[in-house]
Design a protein around this motif. Structure first.
Motif, PDB file in Angstrom:
ATOM      1  N   LYS A 610      36.627  29.889   3.809  1.00  0.00           N
ATOM      2  CA  LYS A 610      35.985  30.257   5.068  1.00  0.00           C
ATOM      3  C   LYS A 610      34.481  30.416   4.892  1.00  0.00           C
ATOM      4  N   ARG A 611      34.081  31.028   3.802  1.00  0.00           N
ATOM      5  CA  ARG A 611      32.646  31.187   3.551  1.00  0.00           C
ATOM      6  C   ARG A 611      31.998  29.847   3.238  1.00  0.00           C
ATOM      7  N   LEU A 612      32.726  28.955   2.577  1.00  0.00           N
ATOM      8  CA  LEU A 612      32.175  27.638   2.237  1.00  0.00           C
ATOM      9  C   LEU A 612      31.886  26.823   3.493  1.00  0.00           C
ATOM     10  N   LEU A 613      32.828  26.811   4.437  1.00  0.00           N
ATOM     11  CA  LEU A 613      32.662  26.001   5.649  1.00  0.00           C
ATOM     12  C   LEU A 613      31.808  26.717   6.684  1.00  0.00           C
ATOM     13  N   GLN A 614      31.756  28.051   6.641  1.00  0.00           N
ATOM     14  CA  GLN A 614      30.808  28.905   7.360  1.00  0.00           C
ATOM     15  C   GLN A 614      31.015  28.990   8.864  1.00  0.00           C
ATOM     16  N   ARG A 615      31.267  27.888   9.572  1.00  0.00           N
ATOM     17  CA  ARG A 615      31.304  27.956  11.031  1.00  0.00           C
ATOM     18  C   ARG A 615      32.557  27.292  11.594  1.00  0.00           C
ATOM     19  N   LYS A 616      32.894  27.703  12.827  1.00  0.00           N
ATOM     20  CA  LYS A 616      34.020  27.086  13.524  1.00  0.00           C
ATOM     21  C   LYS A 616      33.606  25.716  14.060  1.00  0.00           C
ATOM     22  N   CYS A 617      34.564  24.829  14.119  1.00  0.00           N
ATOM     23  CA  CYS A 617      34.294  23.504  14.685  1.00  0.00           C
ATOM     24  C   CYS A 617      34.112  23.605  16.196  1.00  0.00           C
ATOM     25  N   VAL A 618      33.210  22.814  16.724  1.00  0.00           N
ATOM     26  CA  VAL A 618      32.974  22.701  18.170  1.00  0.00           C
ATOM     27  C   VAL A 618      33.416  21.311  18.601  1.00  0.00           C
ATOM     28  N   PRO A 619      33.532  21.033  19.899  1.00  0.00           N
ATOM     29  CA  PRO A 619      34.021  19.728  20.349  1.00  0.00           C
ATOM     30  C   PRO A 619      33.306  18.530  19.739  1.00  0.00           C
ATOM     31  N   SER A 620      32.008  18.638  19.466  1.00  0.00           N
ATOM     32  CA  SER A 620      31.277  17.498  18.906  1.00  0.00           C
ATOM     33  C   SER A 620      31.651  17.214  17.452  1.00  0.00           C
ATOM     34  N   ASP A 621      32.372  18.141  16.811  1.00  0.00           N
ATOM     35  CA  ASP A 621      32.793  17.936  15.426  1.00  0.00           C
ATOM     36  C   ASP A 621      34.089  17.128  15.326  1.00  0.00           C
ATOM     37  N   TYR A 622      34.714  16.828  16.450  1.00  0.00           N
ATOM     38  CA  TYR A 622      36.003  16.140  16.430  1.00  0.00           C
ATOM     39  C   TYR A 622      35.860  14.683  16.819  1.00  0.00           C
ATOM     40  N   SER A 647      34.358  13.397   9.152  1.00  0.00           N
ATOM     41  CA  SER A 647      34.199  13.601   7.710  1.00  0.00           C
ATOM     42  C   SER A 647      32.876  14.270   7.363  1.00  0.00           C
ATOM     43  N   LEU A 648      31.852  14.133   8.208  1.00  0.00           N
ATOM     44  CA  LEU A 648      30.548  14.730   7.934  1.00  0.00           C
ATOM     45  C   LEU A 648      30.385  16.115   8.555  1.00  0.00           C
ATOM     46  N   SER A 649      31.396  16.570   9.297  1.00  0.00           N
ATOM     47  CA  SER A 649      31.330  17.900   9.913  1.00  0.00           C
ATOM     48  C   SER A 649      31.852  18.939   8.934  1.00  0.00           C
ATOM     49  N   ILE A 650      31.011  19.872   8.582  1.00  0.00           N
ATOM     50  CA  ILE A 650      31.389  20.926   7.636  1.00  0.00           C
ATOM     51  C   ILE A 650      31.701  22.179   8.456  1.00  0.00           C
ATOM     52  N   CYS A 651      32.945  22.303   8.856  1.00  0.00           N
ATOM     53  CA  CYS A 651      33.380  23.396   9.715  1.00  0.00           C
ATOM     54  C   CYS A 651      34.882  23.581   9.536  1.00  0.00           C
ATOM     55  N   TYR A 652      35.415  24.648  10.113  1.00  0.00           N
ATOM     56  CA  TYR A 652      36.852  24.903  10.011  1.00  0.00           C
ATOM     57  C   TYR A 652      37.468  25.008  11.402  1.00  0.00           C
ATOM     58  N   ASN A 653      38.765  24.707  11.473  1.00  0.00           N
ATOM     59  CA  ASN A 653      39.489  24.781  12.739  1.00  0.00           C
ATOM     60  C   ASN A 653      39.809  26.235  13.066  1.00  0.00           C
ATOM     61  N   GLU A 654      39.581  26.619  14.284  1.00  0.00           N
ATOM     62  CA  GLU A 654      39.874  27.987  14.670  1.00  0.00           C
ATOM     63  C   GLU A 654      41.370  28.165  14.929  1.00  0.00           C
TER      64      GLU A 654
END
Length: 851
Positions: A610-622, A647-654
């Motif tokens: 969770k700390r590595l990916l840092q942020r939640k994914c937003v619609p533009s990350d999908y 693949s270039l979006s560094i985020c996590y699924n909520e």
């Protein structure tokens, strides 16, 4: 001169010392140098089939040289590229928490509310550890030493499928078990009715009601409706037990009790949670239940009912939850089998089943067949299908091995092994994307060196490889891995070439359901792995005695980053990875033993993404991702579209991320949506050719004068939803054929049916005295058989209805003299030894018997 020689000797000694240090020890950064740490908890669950692989216990443990542990993840010299786009890959927290445990065994499960339940046990005590999630993916663990009085049995901790707050663990002497209903905070001790059972296979918690449990102990069967506080003896002389449910509220325990005559056993059904018991068939040989189908094999009554040396046929019921008076079994259109052969249910799906038919007990191959939605009409799907039974006659021990695997991350995809060459010695991996309609080899990764070579393919190392791994001084603890919540992801070991090479396993990953495969470039060897964050995160660790590094991917396996573990001592990953079974969490755990000069201690390393990916994914990350990416085909007539992260979006699924399809598109029918009907084989030019010796009239229903059959021999693949096209209309045109030369076979289903048919035949026969005498003699023999069988027949005998469907014999179905071909399905195991012993322990609840 002597001084120079001495200098050279000193330099060589230093080089040798450094080399040995790199190969066999740790770096010189203040860490203890030890080659191996003795593994703890050598239970069968800790290494699959450990008890069967005695050589593995004697072999020297395999260790990865530290010089080999560098991952070839760099796709360029750029630092960002090496780190897969992560600016700070060291943000991955690898907190190593000592459990302060020196217990002999340790077990851990994921329970409700993302809590972790750990039970550690010595010879006389047990300690419960509870892990509770805090903020930012951090877990807090606390010991509770007095919750469970006494030691517990290894591998006996299990969670109720219907309620993850309910868990049980069995005492070491197996005379009692401990039950928790709140995730491990409090426990209640309940007595077990018998101790003669296997803790990993014979104790079952209901999937619809956590209060209901089934225990198969020796030849006795017990049922509890009060979470083990009270037990009821259901039956004695039990040969086989299987559990199945047909909806979210109704579950059944099917079991077979020993009959008075060989091969004439009684099939029962126990309803859970209602407790009602019915007799379904008093003359069953074996049975298997999978999905919505109940299969029963029965001996033919064309010979003596007292003889074991008779052939068997297979029957199926597709509504095993109906009232017993409405249950009807239909004969399956497969070759009959002799005592030297068997049926095996390999798997079922929403529109049919896979069944394997063996050549003989000693052969390692047979035919794999696939059915229509009724599971009565089968066609050959794959010849030379691998299924091997290892046996030791001295102790009547049998162990079946097959490589059949259903890919859970993509519908319609199955993987198995085919046998080529003589003596079943050469194995190749095959894959199907349309429920067995067509099989092909796996495309090797582009980095394999043989991509584009038609004779070279990828071969996955499945269950058979696990058994032979000790011959190559290796061990596998991780089979092929896929999950429904991580669409398209498959992880496993494989090798490249014309056939499988078990001596050089490599980690391979697919993120498109098996159409293409990637080699992350990790060193040759075996690994343990897991999936997190719905497939975004893949964790890989060496399956070795000395673990310093892990690798992880944050973009569905496209690129892997090497990570140094935060350990202060020598770490052995003896219990593998503990992952969220839903693959939704951002936390993974590595469980093993960390050793130092004073002793060994259990340790759990937390991997916090969770700390590595840092942020939640937003619609533009999908991005929209279409399954079965091959645009030239549309398996099963439709494609599903999913939302996956770029693949270039560094985020996590909520929490609440929807991994289900967001769009469904149907396609026009093509030849890829068709398969050859029963009695036909597919040729190289994609046509259907009738098998030698197969008579089309054998498809006639009993008493019918005409029947319909496609002119081309094709039929629509079960479960296919394609839109009718000009191609399908032409190939699926039917014609009406007369039932010429088709006669019903008397004396087949059972003795009572044989008497009825003999009476009908006698009434129609107008002839001389010789014909009359033959009819009378046949009736006397059939009536004698009926009396002997009726001794063990309950009142429900007449309620079991079998519909006769004509069959071709094994040789005709195979198209070869003396050869039977079969089709693969997932639940039935190899045949019992003949002659059958008067009593034998029941098959475990988790395996399917041979039919």
């Amino acid at each position: 001169m002597a001084g120079r020689i001495g200098l050279v000797v000193v330099i060589l000694a230093a080089v040798f010392s450094l080399t040995c240090g790199n190969l066999y020890g740790r770096s010189s950064a203040g860490k203890t140098t030890r080659q191996f740490v003795k593994r703890r908890d050598p239970s069968p669950s800790f290494r699959p089939h450990l008890a069967l692989r005695q050589k593995l216990a004697e072999a020297k443990p395999f260790s990865y040289p530290a010089a080999e542990l560098g991952a070839r993840t760099a796709r360029s010299a750029d630092a960002d590229e090496r780190n897969c786009g992560l600016k700070k890959p060291d943000l991955l927290e690898t907190d190593a928490m000592p459990l302060s445990e020196t217990a002999e065994t340790i077990q851990a499960v994921w329970v409700e509310d993302d809590n972790i339940l750990i039970v550690a046990s010595d010879s006389d005590r047990a300690t419960v550890w509870l892990g509770v999630p805090k903020s930012y993916g951090i877990f807090s663990f606390s010991p509770h030493p007095n919750l469970i009085p006494g030691a517990v049995a290894p591998s006996s901790l299990q969670v109720a499928p219907a309620s993850h707050r309910r868990a049980i663990v069995v005492s070491k002497d197996k005379k009692a078990m401990f039950v928790t209903s709140n995730g491990g905070k409090t426990w209640v001790k309940v007595l077990l009715p018998s101790s003669g059972f296997d803790v990993t296979d014979d104790l079952y918690i209901s999937e619809v009601s956590p209060d209901h449990m089934i225990l198969a102990a020796g030849t006795e069967l017990f049922h509890s409706h009060s979470a083990g506080e009270e037990w009821e003896r259901v039956a004695d002389d039990v040969l086989l037990v299987r559990m199945a449910k047909n909806d979210s509220r109704n579950e059944y325990a099917f079991f077979l009790t020993l009959g008075r005559h060989p091969g004439l056993n009684t099939l029962h059904r126990l309803s859970i949670p209602w407790g009602k018991r019915d007799v379904l068939d008093p003359h069953a040989y074996r049975f298997a239940v999978d999905g919505r189908y109940l299969f029963v094999s029965r001996q033919n009554f064309s010979g003596s009912a007292m003889s074991d040396n008779v052939s068997r046929r297979l029957y199926v019921c597709s509504d095993f939850g109906a009232d017993v008076s409405e249950i009807a079994f239909s004969e399956v259109q497969l070759p009959s089998v002799t005592p030297e052969q068997f049926y095996v249910i390999m798997a079922t799906h929403e529109a049919g089943a896979f069944i394997h038919v063996s050549l003989n007990q000693s052969s390692g191959s047979g035919g794999l067949y696939v059915s229509d939605s009724s599971a009565t009409r089968f066609s050959l799907s794959l010849s030379n299908h691998f299924y091997k039974v290892f046996s030791l006659k001295e102790i009547e021990w049998r162990y079946p091995v097959d490589d059949f695997y259903e890919v859970k991350s993509m519908r319609g995809v199955y993987v198995t092994t085919a046998v080529t060459g003589k003596n079943d010695s050469t194995h190749v991996t095959m894959i199907t994307f349309n429920n067995g309609g067509k099989w092909s080899r796996l495309h090797p990764p582009t980095s394999s060196g043989c991509h584009g070579n038609s004779e070279c393919s990828l071969h996955l190392h499945l269950h058979y490889s696990l058994l032979v791994a000790s011959e190559y001084n290796r061990s596998y603890s991780a089979p092929l891995l896929s999950t429904e919540t991580a669409v398209g992801i498959i992880i496993g070991h494989g090798s490249y070439g014309v056939t499988r090479n078990d001596s050089e396993p490599r980690l391979v990953v697919s993120n498109d359901g098996g159409y293409s495969w990637m080699d992350p470039g990790l060193p040759v060897g075996t690994y343990v792995y897991g999936i997190a964050d719905y497939g975004n995160i893949i964790v890989v660790a060496p399956d070795s005695e000395n673990v310093e590094y892990i690798w992880f991917s944050h973009n569905r396996g496209e690129c892997f980053v090497k990570q140094l573990l935060d350990t202060t001592e020598f770490f052995s990953l003896s219990r593998g990875l503990l992952m969220d079974p839903r693959a939704s969490s951002l936390t993974a755990f590595m469980m093993g033993v960390e050793g130092n000069e004073t002793g060994d201690e259990w340790r759990m390393i937390t991997l916090n993404f969770k700390r590595l990916l840092q942020r939640k994914c937003v619609p533009s990350d999908y991005q929209k991702w279409v399954e079965h990416v091959n645009k030239d085909a549309c398996p099963l007539g439709y494609r599903d579209t999913y939302n996956i992260t770029k693949s270039l979006s560094i985020c996590y699924n909520e929490q609440g991320y929807k991994y289900k399809p967001i769009l469904n598109e149907r396609c026009d029918c093509s030849t890829e949506d068709l398969e050859c009907d029963y009695g036909y084989n597919r040729t190289k030019d994609d046509t259907c050719e009738r098998m030698k010796g197969y008579n089309l009239a054998d498809d006639c229903p009993p008493g019918a004068k005409y029947f319909n059959r496609t002119k081309s021999g094709f039929r629509l693949i079960p479960g296919d939803r394609c839109l009718p096209s000009s191609v399908s209309r032409q190939l699926l045109k039917t014609e009406q054929l007369p039932c010429v030369g088709h006669e019903e076979e008397a004396g087949f289903d059972n003795a009572r049916e044989a008497i009825r048919r003999a009476g009908v035949t006698a009434g129609r026969v107008v002839g001389g005295v010789i014909i009359a005498l033959i009819v009378v003699a046949f009736a006397v023999v059939a009536f004698y058989c009926f009396l002997r069988c009726r001794e063990h027949s309950p009142a429900t005998y007449e309620k079991v209805l079998y519909q006769k469907l004509p069959m071709v014999d094994a040789a005709a179905a195979a198209g070869k003299k003396g050869t039977a071909v079969a089709q693969t399905m997932t639940s039935l195991t190899p045949p019992p030894p003949l002659p059958q012993p008067p009593h034998r322990p029941p098959r475990t609840l988790s395996r399917t018997p041979e039919l």
